[in-house]
Design a protein around this motif. Structure first.
Motif, PDB file in Angstrom:
ATOM      1  N   HIS A 267      -4.427   2.697  -7.166  1.00  0.00           N
ATOM      2  CA  HIS A 267      -3.921   3.878  -6.964  1.00  0.00           C
ATOM      3  C   HIS A 267      -5.160   5.344  -8.102  1.00  0.00           C
ATOM      4  CE1 HIS A 267      -1.308   3.816  -4.565  1.00  0.00           C
ATOM      5  NE2 HIS A 267      -0.334   2.999  -5.059  1.00  0.00           N
TER       6      HIS A 267
ATOM      7  N   ARG B 165       0.796  -0.821  -0.263  1.00  0.00           N
ATOM      8  CA  ARG B 165       0.034  -0.372  -0.011  1.00  0.00           C
ATOM      9  C   ARG B 165       0.594   1.001  -0.278  1.00  0.00           C
ATOM     10  NH1 ARG B 165      -4.128  -3.265   4.439  1.00  0.00           N
ATOM     11  NH2 ARG B 165      -4.926  -4.143   3.124  1.00  0.00           N
ATOM     12  N   LYS B 166       0.379   2.435  -0.413  1.00  0.00           N
ATOM     13  CA  LYS B 166       1.306   4.028  -0.766  1.00  0.00           C
ATOM     14  C   LYS B 166       0.080   4.873  -0.187  1.00  0.00           C
ATOM     15  CE  LYS B 166       4.919   2.435  -3.598  1.00  0.00           C
ATOM     16  NZ  LYS B 166       5.497   2.363  -4.975  1.00  0.00           N
ATOM     17  N   GLU B 167       0.283   6.043   0.103  1.00  0.00           N
ATOM     18  CA  GLU B 167       0.263   6.730   1.185  1.00  0.00           C
ATOM     19  C   GLU B 167      -0.296   8.173  -0.003  1.00  0.00           C
ATOM     20  OE1 GLU B 167       1.784   8.290   3.936  1.00  0.00           O
ATOM     21  OE2 GLU B 167       0.627   9.969   4.134  1.00  0.00           O
TER      22      GLU B 167
ATOM     23  N   ALA C 182     -10.007   4.244   0.283  1.00  0.00           N
ATOM     24  CA  ALA C 182      -8.024   3.502   0.887  1.00  0.00           C
ATOM     25  C   ALA C 182      -8.981   2.834   2.274  1.00  0.00           C
ATOM     26  CB  ALA C 182      -8.473   5.048   1.299  1.00  0.00           C
TER      27      ALA C 182
ATOM     28  N   LEU D 259      -4.135   5.535   2.560  1.00  0.00           N
ATOM     29  CA  LEU D 259      -3.567   4.529   2.887  1.00  0.00           C
ATOM     30  C   LEU D 259      -4.288   3.637   1.532  1.00  0.00           C
ATOM     31  CD1 LEU D 259      -0.709   3.367   3.354  1.00  0.00           C
ATOM     32  CD2 LEU D 259      -2.150   1.243   5.114  1.00  0.00           C
ATOM     33  N   VAL D 260      -3.973   3.359   0.192  1.00  0.00           N
ATOM     34  CA  VAL D 260      -4.374   3.148  -0.646  1.00  0.00           C
ATOM     35  C   VAL D 260      -3.560   1.899  -1.482  1.00  0.00           C
ATOM     36  CG1 VAL D 260      -5.324   3.521  -3.544  1.00  0.00           C
ATOM     37  CG2 VAL D 260      -5.022   5.512  -1.205  1.00  0.00           C
ATOM     38  N   GLU D 261      -4.599   0.661  -1.041  1.00  0.00           N
ATOM     39  CA  GLU D 261      -3.883  -0.509  -2.297  1.00  0.00           C
ATOM     40  C   GLU D 261      -3.306  -0.315  -3.662  1.00  0.00           C
ATOM     41  OE1 GLU D 261      -3.957  -3.333  -0.683  1.00  0.00           O
ATOM     42  OE2 GLU D 261      -5.412  -3.380   0.220  1.00  0.00           O
TER      43      GLU D 261
ATOM     44  N   PRO E 142       3.927   4.668   2.514  1.00  0.00           N
ATOM     45  CA  PRO E 142       3.079   5.187   3.661  1.00  0.00           C
ATOM     46  C   PRO E 142       3.818   5.773   4.648  1.00  0.00           C
ATOM     47  CG  PRO E 142       4.205   2.885   3.871  1.00  0.00           C
ATOM     48  CD  PRO E 142       5.174   4.658   2.514  1.00  0.00           C
TER      49      PRO E 142
END
Lengths: 252, 66
Positions: free
Chosen positions: A218, A122-124, A185, A212-214, A245
């Motif tokens: 995105h 995951r990313k922010e 998210a 916080l997104v898978e 993240p």
């Protein structure tokens, strides 16, 4: 050369030291990996003359130094996050030696594993909502005679009402956009809105959200937020990402 | 309404956003050297540092900062 210590950038899972061979830390010092119980702390040597407590008190007040440190830290975190699941550490986490790094990782092992589970894959994203810049107060001419007194007060009340209405609309837009972003998210956080003195923009910030997104979400996250923002002509937004993240690496 | 949407690369996160995250929320693994800087102290430091220098920064051309 003054005595050195170990600066810790991040803790990662399944990281191989050789993958970081081409990356350097502060002052181009090579990075090292301190492994303990399946976790890898990414570290580099720093001099206590620069990163000791006394030096930091002074250096953190120096914006040029602070920016250099933050950018260097961020650069290493991006590199590590591109290689492995990574929990970034706060700026200026300094330990005396590798044994001390291992002791800290040991003490926080369960928490670190939980953080890494949460951010894996995951990313922010950052979503900011900005209210309209405060307009110059409309010049309300002072009453010139007794007859215009009531009129003056009425116009003053109306101007204050319009300002309040714009503010309320912006707050409502912030709630709507935060909800839409959160729905796309896996986790969200509201950071403190940034002071206009720090952003350099006159528009008051009404939302400073982190999401916080898978990895495979995105595009849909970005599209959903942009579509919701299109419907609100009372605010402007800034949507940025994906970032490591950072906001979700807090130990609970 | 305006939307600013950017694909970020290293070094493109604004300093304020970076400090929001690097000082505010990252994993707190208190190092033994800077123990007294952990926690609230650091946040205070950052605001003092930023507010004083951002004021000076405002005099610079817009393109020099974000």
């Amino acid at each position: 050369m003054s005595p050195t210590a170990r600066y810790v950038f991040a803790v990662a899972r399944s990281l191989r030291a050789e993958d970081l061979a081409d990356t350097v830390g502060f002052h181009d010092v090579p990075l090292d990996v301190v492994s303990h119980r399946g976790l890898s702390a990414v570290v580099c040597d720093v001099e206590l003359a620069e990163f000791g407590e006394e030096a930091l008190t002074k250096n953190l007040e120096d914006l040029a130094w602070l920016e250099w440190a933050a950018r260097t830290h961020d650069g290493v975190v991006w590199r590590v996050a591109g290689l492995a699941t990574c929990a970034p550490l706060r700026l200026v986490t300094v330990c005396s030696d590798d044994d001390s790094v291992r002791a800290k990782v040991d003490a926080l092992h369960g928490d670190l594993e939980a953080v890494l589970d949460r951010v894996e894959g995951r990313k922010e994203w950052s979503l900011k909502v900005l209210a309209p810049a405060p307009v110059e107060r409309e010049p309300v001419p002072a009453p010139s005679g007794a007859s215009s007194g009531a009129d003056y007060l009425r116009r003053k009340r109306e101007a204050a009402g319009r300002r309040r209405e714009l503010g309320e609309q912006a707050l409502q837009a912030a709630e709507v956009l935060h909800r839409v972003a959160s729905e796309h998210a896996v986790a969200s956080r509201r950071l403190a809105p940034q002071d206009p003195r720090l952003t350099g923009r006159p528009e008051p910030m009404v939302l400073n959200g982190a999401y916080l997104v898978e990895a495979d979400q995105h595009e849909s996250f970005r599209a959903a937020v942009a579509a919701a923002a299109e419907l609100r002509d009372d605010v402007s937004i800034e949507l940025e990402g994906p970032w490591p993240p950072y906001s979700f690496a807090v130990l609970s | 309404m305006s939307v600013v949407s950017t694909e970020q690369a290293v070094g493109q996160v604004s300093l304020v956003d970076l400090l929001d995250r690097l000082l505010g929320t990252g994993v707190v693994l208190a190092g033994d050297v800077v123990i007294s800087l952990a926690g609230v102290d650091l946040v205070e430091v950052r605001l003092n540092a930023l507010i004083t220098t951002v004021r000076a920064d405002l005099a610079r051309p817009r393109g020099a900062r974000r």
